[in-house]
Enzyme design. Sequence first.
Site, PDB file in Angstrom:
ATOM      1  CE  LYS A  37      61.165  -7.181  38.302  1.00  0.00           C
ATOM      2  NZ  LYS A  37      60.676  -8.392  38.899  1.00  0.00           N
ATOM      3  NE  ARG A  91      65.351  -9.336  42.933  1.00  0.00           N
ATOM      4  CZ  ARG A  91      64.618  -9.794  41.944  1.00  0.00           C
ATOM      5  NH1 ARG A  91      65.744  -9.040  40.531  1.00  0.00           N
ATOM      6  NH2 ARG A  91      63.811 -10.580  40.711  1.00  0.00           N
ATOM      7  NE  ARG A 141      59.340 -17.105  35.776  1.00  0.00           N
ATOM      8  CZ  ARG A 141      59.814 -16.325  36.337  1.00  0.00           C
ATOM      9  NH1 ARG A 141      59.697 -14.785  35.945  1.00  0.00           N
ATOM     10  NH2 ARG A 141      60.399 -15.862  37.259  1.00  0.00           N
ATOM     11  NE  ARG A 171      63.506 -17.630  36.878  1.00  0.00           N
ATOM     12  CZ  ARG A 171      63.614 -17.049  36.932  1.00  0.00           C
ATOM     13  NH1 ARG A 171      63.581 -15.619  35.906  1.00  0.00           N
ATOM     14  NH2 ARG A 171      63.878 -16.124  38.283  1.00  0.00           N
ATOM     15  NE  ARG A 191      61.569 -16.249  42.335  1.00  0.00           N
ATOM     16  CZ  ARG A 191      61.449 -16.621  41.647  1.00  0.00           C
ATOM     17  NH1 ARG A 191      60.541 -17.582  41.993  1.00  0.00           N
ATOM     18  NH2 ARG A 191      61.190 -16.017  40.476  1.00  0.00           N
TER      19      ARG A 191
HETATM   20  P1  ADP Z   1      62.140 -12.368  39.015  1.00  0.00           P
HETATM   21  O1  ADP Z   1      61.896 -11.435  39.139  1.00  0.00           O
HETATM   22  O2  ADP Z   1      61.704 -13.500  38.500  1.00  0.00           O
HETATM   23  O3  ADP Z   1      62.404 -13.115  40.713  1.00  0.00           O
HETATM   24  P2  ADP Z   1      64.815 -12.511  38.250  1.00  0.00           P
HETATM   25  O4  ADP Z   1      65.570 -13.234  37.357  1.00  0.00           O
HETATM   26  O5  ADP Z   1      65.133 -10.746  37.994  1.00  0.00           O
HETATM   27  O6  ADP Z   1      63.766 -13.202  38.476  1.00  0.00           O
HETATM   28  O7  ADP Z   1      65.348 -12.523  39.660  1.00  0.00           O
HETATM   29  C1  ADP Z   1      65.601 -13.921  39.613  1.00  0.00           C
HETATM   30  C2  ADP Z   1      66.792 -14.269  41.030  1.00  0.00           C
HETATM   31  O8  ADP Z   1      68.037 -13.541  41.056  1.00  0.00           O
HETATM   32  C3  ADP Z   1      66.928 -12.833  41.825  1.00  0.00           C
HETATM   33  O9  ADP Z   1      65.193 -14.339  43.284  1.00  0.00           O
HETATM   34  C4  ADP Z   1      67.743 -12.957  43.853  1.00  0.00           C
HETATM   35  O10 ADP Z   1      68.126 -14.562  44.050  1.00  0.00           O
HETATM   36  C5  ADP Z   1      68.694 -12.671  41.978  1.00  0.00           C
HETATM   37  N1  ADP Z   1      68.783 -11.258  41.592  1.00  0.00           N
HETATM   38  C6  ADP Z   1      68.719 -11.067  40.088  1.00  0.00           C
HETATM   39  N2  ADP Z   1      69.035  -9.829  40.259  1.00  0.00           N
HETATM   40  C7  ADP Z   1      68.713  -8.745  41.699  1.00  0.00           C
HETATM   41  C8  ADP Z   1      69.688  -8.322  42.324  1.00  0.00           C
HETATM   42  N3  ADP Z   1      69.419  -6.742  41.779  1.00  0.00           N
HETATM   43  N4  ADP Z   1      69.611  -8.209  43.522  1.00  0.00           N
HETATM   44  C9  ADP Z   1      69.656  -9.101  44.588  1.00  0.00           C
HETATM   45  N5  ADP Z   1      69.609 -10.671  44.031  1.00  0.00           N
HETATM   46  C10 ADP Z   1      68.633 -10.274  42.454  1.00  0.00           C
END
Ligand code: ADP
Length: 211
Positions: free
Chosen positions: A13, A88, A123, A156, A167
């Site tokens: 994404k 999400r 990653r 990360r 996740r």
């Molecule tokens: P990925 O899509 O690889 O999991 P992100 O950078 O989008 O990576 O998200 C990393 C973490 O940040 C998620 O696992 C969550 O804990 C938190 N997070 C990010 N965006 C949201 C959201 N919209 N709602 C809740 N938690 C979020």
Amino acid sequence: MKIIFLGAPGAGKGTQAEIVAQKAGIPTISTGVILREAIKNKTPLGVSAQSYIEKGQLVPDELVIDILTERLSQSDCDNGYILDGFPRTIAQAEALDKMNVNIDKVVNIYVPDEKIVERLAGRRSCSGCGATYHVAYNPSKDGVHCNNCGKELTQRSDDKPETILNRLAVYHEQTAPLEEFYRNRGILCDVVGQEEVADTTSLTLKALGLK
Ligand code: ADP
Ligand code: ZN
């Protein structure tokens, strides 16, 4: 143009969102990037979010909805934006509705779970600007530094194997229902994630009618 990128963690994404955003001349808003920045700077938001992220759980809706509302009020969002990692949950999607945000398209990038684990484990992200790479699929020029800003690439903390499985489970339980939510509105387009970044980009641009 207001676009959402949906998909499991590591589906690509963020990478695709960046490419499309540059092409369309609109910003990418990534809640993950905002949260990691807050953690790095030890802001109150970062302190509250850190334990959730490290366990692979979602940060509570109220917190991310507040961050997003604030971010969308900035003037660079006036001509549209790409949302990466938000919404999400159904509650977050409903929050967008309440804000009268009219989403044009939702790109749903599909990658099977087995692939996801391999992708997340490989990653790497930039400690400076947050750009993401993959040791095999999307390496930086020298493999250790960022192409954009030259800072060192790091893994990360939530890309550890135990956390990755959490996740994925959270994704299937809480985020995947958004596919139906947006499919029912007729704005969801499915893109099958390819091995090569450029191939996924072609499919994405086609789905968005940008190519
Ligand atoms: P990925 O899509 O690889 O999991 P992100 O950078 O989008 O990576 O998200 C990393 C973490 O940040 C998620 O696992 C969550 O804990 C938190 N997070 C990010 N965006 C949201 C959201 N919209 N709602 C809740 N938690 C979020
Ligand atoms: Zn960088």
